[in-house]
Each structure stands twice: as structure tokens, then as C-alpha cells.
Design an enzyme around this catalytic site. Structure first.
Site: not given
Length: 308
Positions: A122, A159, A161, A243
Site C-alpha cells: 500500500h 492480497d 486489498h 487475507d
């Protein structure tokens, strides 16, 4: 050939406030799960500033250093914190991926897994966010391209996200293919299919809440794997976030541990076909401790199988 496990105790000194999902126990559980496996264990070095300058400006790196607190926490944004050990941890995390690329491209190991925190995907060029300080996966790609002289590198990010930071850092990089699947809608809100990079070299695969393993496998088989074959990377980098697991508390995908094993095995097969099996994987998210440990172990077991 073998699989390297690259980590450092400094990554356990990055402390977050009580109740924060990106906590020390994540890495402790991962390392415990990997303890019985036959791995070449390597101590992560501190990244050199010249390495980080491949993806972040000097002023940003200085700002991260200067934000380190003597005690307690510095809050960068709503969910990103620095503790006294966080800067060293972040430099070790970045150093781990650089060392992994050096080892894999130098023929010391077949592939490598970096068990590190804070995560990285991120972190944008001048913005720390989403628990991330430095863009580890993008750094690995740029190090392979600029230092080792590769012509084509692929980054695969599974991931849950969207890896907005990796996308930002590689947006203009024609030599890097970025393939990223993510739940949508979900924070950070980016990752639409029309976000395809300055050279059309980014493939975003949005997945609806509730997407399970069968749908994931179909999406990767139809979209991701053909793009990898067409691009013919000389190295595959994996942003390994766990996740998307059905037990994870921060999202709503329904992958199983077996799904992560399948995806890793498929990427290993493609790496054997396209780039002499060369893979560097780096830990991103995953916030249910038991699911994280099990899925990471399954991921690394597939790397080991591919290396033997």
C-alpha cells in the site's frame, strides 16, 4: 536447489497499538509455522538508501526516519503507526526483498520467501498508508530490472486489498507486468480493470465479496496466467497476502488454505516454464493468526516442492 527464508528479529520490534490487526503476533505465528520446514535461513540486511531511492524520493525516506518516536507511537494515518523499532523493521523488510532477488538471480537458491513486516504493497511513492511504509514488492522488481539488468519482471499480488502502492510505483514501468486480484468494493477503493498502467502493463482482477476458490481459480486461469505467458517474465515476484482466506476478519472472500497452495503451485509451474523457476515472494496481509500461519505454510511448502 533450495528455498530461502529471509527474515530478521527487527521485524518483531515494529509494534502497533493494542487491538491493531497488523501486530507482532502475525510474524511470530508465521515463523512458528515455518520452523519445521527445510529452508535455507537467511538474516535480512538493512536496505541501503540507494536501494530505496529506486522507488521513493529522498525526502520521503527522511520523513519516515524523522517520524520515528523515542517512545509510544507516531500515527501516520488512520491505521498506520510507527513505534521506536518500526524504521529498522521497515529497512530490514526492504533489505530482505533485495537480498532475495540477489540470491535467486545469483543462482544461490531457486526461490525465496521473505517473512517480514511491516508489509509494503500500500505504500505509494510519497505516502505511507495501510500499515505499509516502503513498497517492498515494487523495490524487488526495480532492483531486478535496474541493478541486475533484467528486461521483464512480473509481480503477482493476491492480497485481498488492492496493492495501490505497487500500482503507483510501477505505473510507468513498461518492463514490469503487475497482476493483482482484490475484493471490490473494499479499501483502498482502487483496482478497477481500467487502471491498466501507462503502458497497458497492469492487470486488475476485481473479485466480488463472497468469491470462493473455484471462482478465483477460474479468474486466474482465464486472465492472469495467459498474461504471464505472453509477457515472458525473467523473474516472478509474489505479494503474498493471505487475507482472502475465509477466516480473515478484514474482508469477505472465501478462499481456503488449499486455494493458496493451488495458486502458488500454478505460479511455480509457470515460473519453471518461463523463467527457470525464479520466484521471490514477500509477506503482505493476513489477519486471522491461525489462517495466516496455515496458508503461509502451504505457500512456502509449494515453493519448496518447486525447488527440489
Amino acid at each position: 536447489m533450495t528455498t530461502a527464508l529471509i527474515t530478521h528479529a527487527d521485524c518483531l520490534t515494529h509494534v502497533t497499538p493494542t487491538g491493531h490487526p497488523e501486530r507482532v503476533a502475525r510474524l511470530e505465528h508465521v515463523l512458528h509455522a515455518l520452523e519445521p520446514l527445510d529452508l535455507r535461513r537467511v538474516t535480512a540486511p538493512l536496505a541501503a538508501e540507494d536501494d530505496l531511492l529506486r522507488i521513493h524520493p529522498a525526502g520521503y525516506i527522511a520523513d519516515i526516519r524523522d517520524a520515528r518516536p523515542d517512545e509510544g507511537f507516531t500515527q501516520i494515518d488512520g491505521d498506520t503507526f510507527l513505534s521506536p523499532g518500526s524504521v529498522d523493521a521497515a529497512f530490514r523488510a526492504a533489505g530482505a526483498v533485495v537480498r532475495a532477488v540477489d540470491m535467486v538471480l545469483g543462482g544461490e537458491v531457486q526461490n525465496a520467501f521473505c517473512a517480514i513486516r511491516p508489509p509494503g504493497h500500500h505504500a505509494e511513492r510519497e505516502t505511507a498508508m495501510g500499515f505499509c511504509l516502503f513498497g517492498n514488492a515494487a523495490l524487488a522488481a526495480k532492483h531486478a530490472l535496474d541493478f541486475h539488468g533484467l528486461n521483464r519482471v512480473a509481480v503477482v499480488d493476491f492480497d485481498v486489498h488492492h496493492g495501490n502502492g505497487t500500482q503507483d510505483l510501477l505505473w510507468d514501468e513498461a518492463r514490469a507486468l503487475l497482476i493483482t486480484s482484490q475484493q471490490m468494493p473494499l479499501w483502498p477503493g482502487s483496482g478497477r480493470p481500467d487502471e491498466d498502467g501507462a503502458h497497458g502493463q497492469i492487470l486488475n482482477i476485481p473479485l466480488a465479496p463472497g468469491t470462493g476458490g473455484a471462482e478465483m481459480r477460474a479468474a486466474y486461469t482465464a486472465q492472469a496466467f495467459p498474461r504471464l505467458r505472453a509477457f515472458k517474465p525473467e523473474l516472478i515476484i509474489i505479494s503474498a497476502g493471505f487475507d482472502a482466506h475465509q477466516d480473515d476478519p478484514l474482508a469477505n472472500l472465501n478462499w481456503s488454505t488449499a486455494d493458496f497452495a493451488w495458486l502458488t503451485a500454478e505460479l511455480c509451474t509457470l515460473a519453471q516454464e518461463l523463467c527457470q523457476g525464479r520466484i521471490v515472494s514477500t509477506l503482505e496481509g493476513g489477519y486471522d493468526l491461525n489462517a495466516l500461519a496455515a496458508a503461509t505454510r502451504a505457500h512456502v511448502q509449494e515453493l519448496i516442492k518447486a525447488a527440489t
